[in-house]
Scaffold this motif. Structure first.
Motif, PDB file in Angstrom:
ATOM      1  N   LEU A  81       0.832  -1.200   0.000  1.00 45.23           N
ATOM      2  CA  LEU A  81       0.000   0.000   0.000  1.00 45.23           C
ATOM      3  C   LEU A  81       0.869   1.253   0.000  1.00 45.23           C
ATOM      4  O   LEU A  81       1.766   1.411   0.823  1.00 45.23           O
ATOM      5  CB  LEU A  81      -0.895  -0.006   1.241  1.00 45.23           C
ATOM      6  N   GLY A  82       0.614   2.150  -0.961  1.00 44.51           N
ATOM      7  CA  GLY A  82       1.326   3.411  -1.034  1.00 44.51           C
ATOM      8  C   GLY A  82       2.641   3.376  -1.779  1.00 44.51           C
ATOM      9  O   GLY A  82       3.283   4.415  -1.932  1.00 44.51           O
ATOM     10  N   ASP A  83       3.057   2.211  -2.259  1.00 50.48           N
ATOM     11  CA  ASP A  83       4.350   2.075  -2.931  1.00 50.48           C
ATOM     12  C   ASP A  83       4.184   1.809  -4.429  1.00 50.48           C
ATOM     13  O   ASP A  83       3.266   1.100  -4.842  1.00 50.48           O
ATOM     14  CB  ASP A  83       5.166   0.925  -2.328  1.00 50.48           C
ATOM     15  N   GLY A  84       5.113   2.353  -5.202  1.00 51.32           N
ATOM     16  CA  GLY A  84       5.161   2.090  -6.627  1.00 51.32           C
ATOM     17  C   GLY A  84       6.198   1.022  -6.952  1.00 51.32           C
ATOM     18  O   GLY A  84       6.812   0.422  -6.069  1.00 51.32           O
ATOM     19  N   LYS A  85       6.419   0.824  -8.232  1.00 45.94           N
ATOM     20  CA  LYS A  85       7.330  -0.230  -8.683  1.00 45.94           C
ATOM     21  C   LYS A  85       8.770  -0.002  -8.261  1.00 45.94           C
ATOM     22  O   LYS A  85       9.550  -0.952  -8.134  1.00 45.94           O
ATOM     23  CB  LYS A  85       7.249  -0.362 -10.205  1.00 45.94           C
ATOM     24  N   GLU A  86       9.156   1.266  -8.024  1.00 47.51           N
ATOM     25  CA  GLU A  86      10.554   1.562  -7.677  1.00 47.51           C
ATOM     26  C   GLU A  86      10.995   0.920  -6.375  1.00 47.51           C
ATOM     27  O   GLU A  86      12.195   0.756  -6.134  1.00 47.51           O
ATOM     28  CB  GLU A  86      10.756   3.076  -7.589  1.00 47.51           C
ATOM     29  N   VAL A  87      10.037   0.523  -5.540  1.00 52.66           N
ATOM     30  CA  VAL A  87      10.391  -0.069  -4.259  1.00 52.66           C
ATOM     31  C   VAL A  87      11.135  -1.393  -4.432  1.00 52.66           C
ATOM     32  O   VAL A  87      11.825  -1.855  -3.514  1.00 52.66           O
ATOM     33  CB  VAL A  87       9.119  -0.251  -3.395  1.00 52.66           C
ATOM     34  N   TRP A  88      11.040  -1.982  -5.631  1.00 54.39           N
ATOM     35  CA  TRP A  88      11.690  -3.258  -5.909  1.00 54.39           C
ATOM     36  C   TRP A  88      13.048  -3.095  -6.589  1.00 54.39           C
ATOM     37  O   TRP A  88      13.674  -4.092  -6.969  1.00 54.39           O
ATOM     38  CB  TRP A  88      10.795  -4.125  -6.794  1.00 54.39           C
ATOM     39  N   ASN A  89      13.532  -1.873  -6.766  1.00 54.91           N
ATOM     40  CA  ASN A  89      14.776  -1.656  -7.507  1.00 54.91           C
ATOM     41  C   ASN A  89      15.949  -2.476  -6.978  1.00 54.91           C
ATOM     42  O   ASN A  89      16.810  -2.915  -7.740  1.00 54.91           O
ATOM     43  CB  ASN A  89      15.153  -0.179  -7.491  1.00 54.91           C
ATOM     44  N   SER A  90      15.977  -2.691  -5.665  1.00 59.89           N
ATOM     45  CA  SER A  90      17.120  -3.373  -5.068  1.00 59.89           C
ATOM     46  C   SER A  90      17.178  -4.855  -5.382  1.00 59.89           C
ATOM     47  O   SER A  90      18.197  -5.506  -5.113  1.00 59.89           O
ATOM     48  CB  SER A  90      17.116  -3.177  -3.550  1.00 59.89           C
ATOM     49  N   VAL A  91      16.109  -5.406  -5.944  1.00 58.63           N
ATOM     50  CA  VAL A  91      16.120  -6.844  -6.263  1.00 58.63           C
ATOM     51  C   VAL A  91      15.916  -7.128  -7.748  1.00 58.63           C
ATOM     52  O   VAL A  91      16.231  -8.237  -8.215  1.00 58.63           O
ATOM     53  CB  VAL A  91      15.048  -7.605  -5.446  1.00 58.63           C
ATOM     54  N   LEU A  92      15.408  -6.166  -8.507  1.00 60.29           N
ATOM     55  CA  LEU A  92      15.049  -6.437  -9.897  1.00 60.29           C
ATOM     56  C   LEU A  92      16.244  -6.845 -10.756  1.00 60.29           C
ATOM     57  O   LEU A  92      16.157  -7.788 -11.556  1.00 60.29           O
ATOM     58  CB  LEU A  92      14.361  -5.214 -10.519  1.00 60.29           C
ATOM     59  N   GLN A  93      17.364  -6.146 -10.619  1.00 62.95           N
ATOM     60  CA  GLN A  93      18.506  -6.454 -11.476  1.00 62.95           C
ATOM     61  C   GLN A  93      19.012  -7.864 -11.256  1.00 62.95           C
ATOM     62  O   GLN A  93      19.286  -8.600 -12.211  1.00 62.95           O
ATOM     63  CB  GLN A  93      19.634  -5.441 -11.243  1.00 62.95           C
ATOM     64  N   ALA A  94      19.146  -8.251  -9.998  1.00 65.09           N
ATOM     65  CA  ALA A  94      19.673  -9.583  -9.699  1.00 65.09           C
ATOM     66  C   ALA A  94      18.742 -10.679 -10.207  1.00 65.09           C
ATOM     67  O   ALA A  94      19.192 -11.688 -10.769  1.00 65.09           O
ATOM     68  CB  ALA A  94      19.903  -9.735  -8.197  1.00 65.09           C
ATOM     69  N   VAL A  95      17.450 -10.511 -10.044  1.00 63.70           N
ATOM     70  CA  VAL A  95      16.504 -11.523 -10.496  1.00 63.70           C
ATOM     71  C   VAL A  95      16.423 -11.547 -12.018  1.00 63.70           C
ATOM     72  O   VAL A  95      16.332 -12.607 -12.641  1.00 63.70           O
ATOM     73  CB  VAL A  95      15.118 -11.294  -9.872  1.00 63.70           C
ATOM     74  N   SER A  96      16.486 -10.373 -12.649  1.00 64.93           N
ATOM     75  CA  SER A  96      16.380 -10.306 -14.109  1.00 64.93           C
ATOM     76  C   SER A  96      17.577 -10.950 -14.804  1.00 64.93           C
ATOM     77  O   SER A  96      17.511 -11.262 -15.992  1.00 64.93           O
ATOM     78  CB  SER A  96      16.223  -8.857 -14.580  1.00 64.93           C
ATOM     79  N   ALA A  97      18.680 -11.160 -14.085  1.00 68.33           N
ATOM     80  CA  ALA A  97      19.828 -11.867 -14.664  1.00 68.33           C
ATOM     81  C   ALA A  97      19.531 -13.342 -14.853  1.00 68.33           C
ATOM     82  O   ALA A  97      20.232 -14.031 -15.616  1.00 68.33           O
ATOM     83  CB  ALA A  97      21.049 -11.690 -13.763  1.00 68.33           C
ATOM     84  N   GLN A  98      18.480 -13.848 -14.167  1.00 70.78           N
ATOM     85  CA  GLN A  98      18.157 -15.266 -14.225  1.00 70.78           C
ATOM     86  C   GLN A  98      16.851 -15.566 -14.963  1.00 70.78           C
ATOM     87  O   GLN A  98      16.678 -16.661 -15.499  1.00 70.78           O
ATOM     88  CB  GLN A  98      18.046 -15.820 -12.801  1.00 70.78           C
ATOM     89  N   THR A  99      15.942 -14.599 -14.995  1.00 73.86           N
ATOM     90  CA  THR A  99      14.659 -14.828 -15.644  1.00 73.86           C
ATOM     91  C   THR A  99      13.995 -13.482 -15.908  1.00 73.86           C
ATOM     92  O   THR A  99      14.522 -12.430 -15.539  1.00 73.86           O
ATOM     93  CB  THR A  99      13.745 -15.714 -14.764  1.00 73.86           C
ATOM     94  N   ARG A 100      12.850 -13.506 -16.541  1.00 75.04           N
ATOM     95  CA  ARG A 100      12.157 -12.260 -16.839  1.00 75.04           C
ATOM     96  C   ARG A 100      11.471 -11.698 -15.601  1.00 75.04           C
ATOM     97  O   ARG A 100      10.927 -12.454 -14.783  1.00 75.04           O
ATOM     98  CB  ARG A 100      11.102 -12.493 -17.929  1.00 75.04           C
ATOM     99  N   VAL A 101      11.499 -10.375 -15.438  1.00 75.24           N
ATOM    100  CA  VAL A 101      10.841  -9.718 -14.308  1.00 75.24           C
ATOM    101  C   VAL A 101       9.920  -8.616 -14.822  1.00 75.24           C
ATOM    102  O   VAL A 101      10.180  -7.990 -15.852  1.00 75.24           O
ATOM    103  CB  VAL A 101      11.864  -9.120 -13.316  1.00 75.24           C
ATOM    104  N   VAL A 102       8.848  -8.391 -14.086  1.00 70.59           N
ATOM    105  CA  VAL A 102       7.911  -7.307 -14.369  1.00 70.59           C
ATOM    106  C   VAL A 102       7.506  -6.681 -13.036  1.00 70.59           C
ATOM    107  O   VAL A 102       7.082  -7.379 -12.111  1.00 70.59           O
ATOM    108  CB  VAL A 102       6.646  -7.803 -15.104  1.00 70.59           C
TER     109      VAL A 102
END
Length: 299
Positions: free
Chosen positions: A69-90
């Motif tokens: 609640l109250g958060d946008g997609k940027e709150v996941w910035n700290s994990v998106l790059q690492a996960v996207s190295a292994q599979t697709r992320v949205v």
């Protein structure tokens, strides 16, 4: 197992106005992290309006991140790059957040699930999905998994709220302010946040009325930090509800994050990355076994 609770927000919803942080503790400062490349940012034209999202990586499974609640997609910035190295992320902004258009529809869980599915279909992002949800976003992904089990290959719940958490708090005599903050606290916030909070009781009812949770890999991440800020009844209610979430699937397990607050993906992004990639690996294995079995039967 004893699980304690500390967060800047009421358990399982997200950010509260700043003056409440003295009561609920303060979020651990996290170092700045690199966002995904600029070309990862996109706009989706859906039947429900424009939706802002980021997408990166490749793979047969797509990991969908749902914010609290109250958060946008940027709150996941700290994990998106690492996960996207292994599979697709949205990761995306729900209606009224970031660059996503506002909605006149009620902001209950079923509506939000349908809008997310519409965006994925509009962008030709097919299942199976691994769903990752924080706080109230965890309630949304749980509902998604129950409504569309055939589309879900795994789930990670990040300090998510159980549908029966309020009932457990009442049974333990917890002051209502700690688990159901008054609407007045949200009146100065963005309208989307207020609308989702107002619809939260309906969302919890929808979760309870939905079908069974699918038998898929499930990891529940729950935080434990500065328990002195919380009444013992609140801590017991939160701990028992988190164990119940892990028990939704026979393939479920719980991980207590000792040195993290409510925002585990900011305080300990490594734990979230490990959990997501672990579920992705388990889901891939199950899919490969299922495909192998189908091939054998077709011979």
């Amino acid at each position: 197992m004893s699980v304690t609770v500390e967060q800047i927000s009421q358990p399982g919803f997200g950010n509260l106005p700043s003056f409440m942080r003295r009561l609920f503790g303060s979020e651990t400062d996290a170092p700045p992290v690199a966002a995904l490349p600029a070309n990862a940012s996109r706009t989706s034209h859906t039947p429900y309006g424009l939706r802002s999202f980021v997408s990166a990586g490749q793979g047969p499974l797509t990991v969908i991140f749902e914010s609290g609640l109250g958060d946008g997609k940027e709150v996941w910035n700290s994990v998106l790059q690492a996960v996207s190295a292994q599979t697709r992320v949205v990761a995306y902004d729900r209606a009224g957040y970031g660059q996503s258009e506002r909605s006149t529809e009620q902001r209950d869980g079923v509506q939000i699930v349908e809008e997310l599915r519409a965006m994925l279909q509009a962008e030709n992002i097919p299942p199976p999905y691994v769903l990752v949800g924080h706080s109230l976003g965890g309630t949304f992904v749980k509902l998604f998994a129950c409504l569309y089990p055939q589309e879900v290959a795994g789930v990670v719940l990040v300090d998510a709220r159980h549908a029966d958490f309020s009932r457990r708090c009442r049974q333990m005599g917890v002051m209502r302010l700690f688990y159901e903050p008054p609407l007045a606290l949200f009146m100065l916030g963005r309208s989307a946040k207020r609308a989702e909070f107002q619809a939260a009781p309906l969302t919890q009812k929808q979760v309870r009325a939905a079908g069974p949770f699918p038998k898929v890999p499930l990891i529940v991440l729950t935080h434990r930090l500065k328990a002195i800020h919380w009444p013992s009844g609140l801590m017991r209610a939160w701990a028992s509800s988190q164990r119940s979430l892990a028990g939704l699937s026979t393939l479920g397990r719980i991980k207590v994050c000792d040195d993290s607050g409510h925002y585990v993906h900011r305080d300990r992004p490594d734990l979230v990355v490990r959990a997501v990639l672990g579920v992705v690996a388990a889901a891939r294995y199950r899919l490969s076994q299922s495909q192998r079995g189908s091939e054998i039967q077709s011979r």
